[in-house]
Scaffold this active site. Structure first.
Site, short mmCIF file in Angstrom:
data_model
loop_
_atom_site.label_atom_id
_atom_site.label_comp_id
_atom_site.label_asym_id
_atom_site.label_seq_id
_atom_site.Cartn_x
_atom_site.Cartn_y
_atom_site.Cartn_z
N HIS A 46 13.19 23.38 -61.39
CA HIS A 46 13.30 24.58 -60.54
C HIS A 46 12.71 24.31 -59.15
O HIS A 46 13.28 24.72 -58.13
CB HIS A 46 12.59 25.75 -61.23
N GLU A 49 15.05 22.29 -57.13
CA GLU A 49 16.14 23.18 -56.67
C GLU A 49 15.76 23.82 -55.34
O GLU A 49 16.55 23.84 -54.40
CB GLU A 49 16.41 24.25 -57.72
N HIS A 50 14.54 24.33 -55.25
CA HIS A 50 14.06 24.94 -54.00
C HIS A 50 13.99 23.92 -52.87
O HIS A 50 14.38 24.20 -51.74
CB HIS A 50 12.67 25.55 -54.21
N GLU A 119 6.30 25.69 -50.47
CA GLU A 119 7.14 26.10 -51.60
C GLU A 119 6.32 26.38 -52.85
O GLU A 119 6.73 27.18 -53.69
CB GLU A 119 8.23 25.05 -51.87
N GLU A 126 6.96 33.74 -57.52
CA GLU A 126 8.01 33.99 -58.53
C GLU A 126 7.39 34.13 -59.92
O GLU A 126 7.80 34.98 -60.71
CB GLU A 126 9.03 32.85 -58.55
#
Length: 182
Positions: A46, A49-50, A119, A126
């Site tokens: 994940h 992905e960012h 990030e 999140e």
């Protein structure tokens, strides 16, 4: 009708032509998701992905955004337990540009240390939002209970501990291991 083609380097292409559409969607499915992560790597798929949207050796994050906007397209990604998927949707005349952009993200992302630190905060937020959302939290807790002891139990987002301990060299090694044609 679908067509499947396997290139010499192992990349599998699946196409479907719909003559009535003037748009094209191009996606890359990487066989790397949360089930592929060791406990210390929880959330790496994940996180990568960012990071793909944070710049490449030839495009800054704002260049990527401006380029897809100039094409009138849409670009996004998502991570599951099994895969990480990146896609672009554009008018069919922009197919070559969409492929170039996706290829650049996949092969030339910088994983800049400053961007990684920024990030981390995004992903930690999140995780906090997930923890505040009963539906999402229950889903992760259910998976932990059902798949206890297996890598399927991992949260796609990772844990606060694993995200806080992310280092560039770990992400690059994970990327080099999983983001290959085979």
């Amino acid at each position: 009708m679908y067509r499947k083609l396997i290139l010499e380097n192992g990349v599998r292409l699946v196409t479907e032509r719909i003559p009535t559409l003037k748009s094209v969607t191009v996606g890359i499915w990487v066989n790397a998701g949360s089930r592929d992560e060791l406990p210390a790597q929880a959330g790496f798929s994940h996180f990568i992905e960012h990071m793909f949207f944070k710049g490449t050796t030839s495009r800054s994050a704002s260049d990527i955004s401006r380029e897809i906007d100039a094409l009138g397209g849409e670009m996004n990604a998502f991570t599951t337990r099994e895969t990480t998927t990146f896609y672009v949707k554009v008018l069919d005349q922009h197919l070559a540009k969409a492929l170039d952009l996706l290829s650049d993200l996949l092969h030339h992302s910088k994983f800049g240390p400053k961007e990684i630190e920024k990030e981390k905060q995004v992903v930690l937020e999140e995780i906090s939002r997930r923890d505040d959302n009963p539906e999402h939290l229950i889903e992760d807790l259910s998976n932990e209970a059902v798949w206890k002891g297996s890598q399927e139990a991992h949260s796609i987002l990772g844990t606060k501990e694993s995200i806080n301990k992310v280092f560039r060299n770990q992400l690059v090694a994970y990327h080099n291991n999983f983001y290959t044609p085979n």
